[in-house]
Design an enzyme around this catalytic site. Sequence first.
Site, PDB file in Angstrom:
ATOM      1  N   PRO A   2     -12.298 -36.762 -19.457  1.00 33.06           N
ATOM      2  CA  PRO A   2     -11.009 -36.907 -18.783  1.00 33.06           C
ATOM      3  C   PRO A   2     -10.774 -35.780 -17.783  1.00 33.06           C
ATOM      4  O   PRO A   2     -10.964 -34.610 -18.106  1.00 33.06           O
ATOM      5  CB  PRO A   2      -9.987 -36.812 -19.924  1.00 33.06           C
ATOM      6  CG  PRO A   2     -10.761 -36.760 -21.183  1.00 33.06           C
ATOM      7  CD  PRO A   2     -12.174 -36.451 -20.865  1.00 33.06           C
ATOM      8  N   GLU A   3     -10.389 -36.115 -16.573  1.00 33.63           N
ATOM      9  CA  GLU A   3     -10.025 -35.132 -15.565  1.00 33.63           C
ATOM     10  C   GLU A   3      -8.508 -35.215 -15.376  1.00 33.63           C
ATOM     11  O   GLU A   3      -7.820 -35.940 -16.082  1.00 33.63           O
ATOM     12  CB  GLU A   3     -10.792 -35.410 -14.265  1.00 33.63           C
ATOM     13  CG  GLU A   3     -12.310 -35.392 -14.485  1.00 33.63           C
ATOM     14  CD  GLU A   3     -13.113 -35.629 -13.220  1.00 33.63           C
ATOM     15  OE1 GLU A   3     -12.668 -35.231 -12.137  1.00 33.63           O
ATOM     16  OE2 GLU A   3     -14.201 -36.219 -13.325  1.00 33.63           O
ATOM     17  N   LYS A  60      -6.191 -29.546 -16.908  1.00 30.95           N
ATOM     18  CA  LYS A  60      -6.519 -30.641 -17.817  1.00 30.95           C
ATOM     19  C   LYS A  60      -5.962 -30.421 -19.222  1.00 30.95           C
ATOM     20  O   LYS A  60      -6.288 -31.161 -20.141  1.00 30.95           O
ATOM     21  CB  LYS A  60      -8.037 -30.811 -17.895  1.00 30.95           C
ATOM     22  CG  LYS A  60      -8.672 -31.189 -16.561  1.00 30.95           C
ATOM     23  CD  LYS A  60     -10.154 -31.451 -16.714  1.00 30.95           C
ATOM     24  CE  LYS A  60     -10.985 -30.545 -15.862  1.00 30.95           C
ATOM     25  NZ  LYS A  60     -12.426 -30.732 -16.020  1.00 30.95           N
ATOM     26  N   ARG A 265     -25.459 -30.670 -13.076  1.00 31.63           N
ATOM     27  CA  ARG A 265     -24.531 -31.795 -13.149  1.00 31.63           C
ATOM     28  C   ARG A 265     -25.043 -32.949 -12.300  1.00 31.63           C
ATOM     29  O   ARG A 265     -25.403 -32.760 -11.132  1.00 31.63           O
ATOM     30  CB  ARG A 265     -23.139 -31.399 -12.638  1.00 31.63           C
ATOM     31  CG  ARG A 265     -22.507 -30.204 -13.339  1.00 31.63           C
ATOM     32  CD  ARG A 265     -22.272 -30.435 -14.837  1.00 31.63           C
ATOM     33  NE  ARG A 265     -21.386 -31.549 -15.136  1.00 31.63           N
ATOM     34  CZ  ARG A 265     -20.058 -31.444 -15.261  1.00 31.63           C
ATOM     35  NH1 ARG A 265     -19.470 -30.286 -15.135  1.00 31.63           N
ATOM     36  NH2 ARG A 265     -19.323 -32.497 -15.541  1.00 31.63           N
TER      37      ARG A 265
END
Length: 278
Positions: A2-3, A60, A265
């Site tokens: 989740p961002e 966040k 990433r």
Amino acid sequence: MPEMPEVQTLIDSLLEEDILNKKIKDVTFYMEKLFKNCTPNEFKDFVLNEKIINIDRIGKYLIFHLSNKKVFVVHLRMEGKIFYQDSNSKYDEKHTLLRISFGKKEMRYQDTRKFGTFHIFLEENYKNSKELSKLALDPLQEGFDWKYLKCNISKSNKFIKTALLDQTNVAGIGNIYVDEILFASKIHPESKCNKLTDDNFKTIASNSKKIIKKAIDNKGTTISTYMYKKESKGEFQKFLNVHTKKDSDCVNCKTKITKMKVNGRGTYICSNCQVNKK
Ligand SMILES: [Zn+2]
């Protein structure tokens, strides 16, 4: 993971479901290490008989403001989910790590990866905590603009993607939106921060605002498992231009989107549109 748009969507959904101002009647926990600055029993004593009076967010982190100037802070990490459901409804017993009961309704914290965190603070000092004090502004906060971004990262010789993921430079952006922001800005993720021009910073700042805003308007992005409530998924994946789009045609130039690694990433780019400022 989740961002910021997913966290904001979850908050909006909890508020819509009327979670506020109900007395916490019981707490059941299933994993001790979920609590980072207290024991499970201390958490229970801290929240019992209090009400959630507001929920907001820093980066966040979800901030649950309780009655009597108490706060608990949640970070969902990889797979954390919060559901507000009828107490007698079924739930995932294997992955539910915490249940906060309000009587007929319960808030359930579910986390298959078990990386999520809970902290307790007093209202007066949560912003000074180790976790929150270092966080930068997020793209929708007042004061976030290209000068703020430039001031935070222009002296760094790190890759721009790495710098944007660092929550002490800008909060709330994760791996999905950073790829979209850099694609929209026509900047290669491995461009060095100290080679970027004022125009580059202007473009990145304005695309950060636009893309995060649009993602919130669309209730976040569901790629694997994110849900802001049971059966409710985000819609922003329909608007992704590069992230997860390997081998699709670039919407601007028809070059095939490629996947690469930037500091470990997974990263999606159009090698034609996105210029590398070395
Ligand atoms: Zn292209």
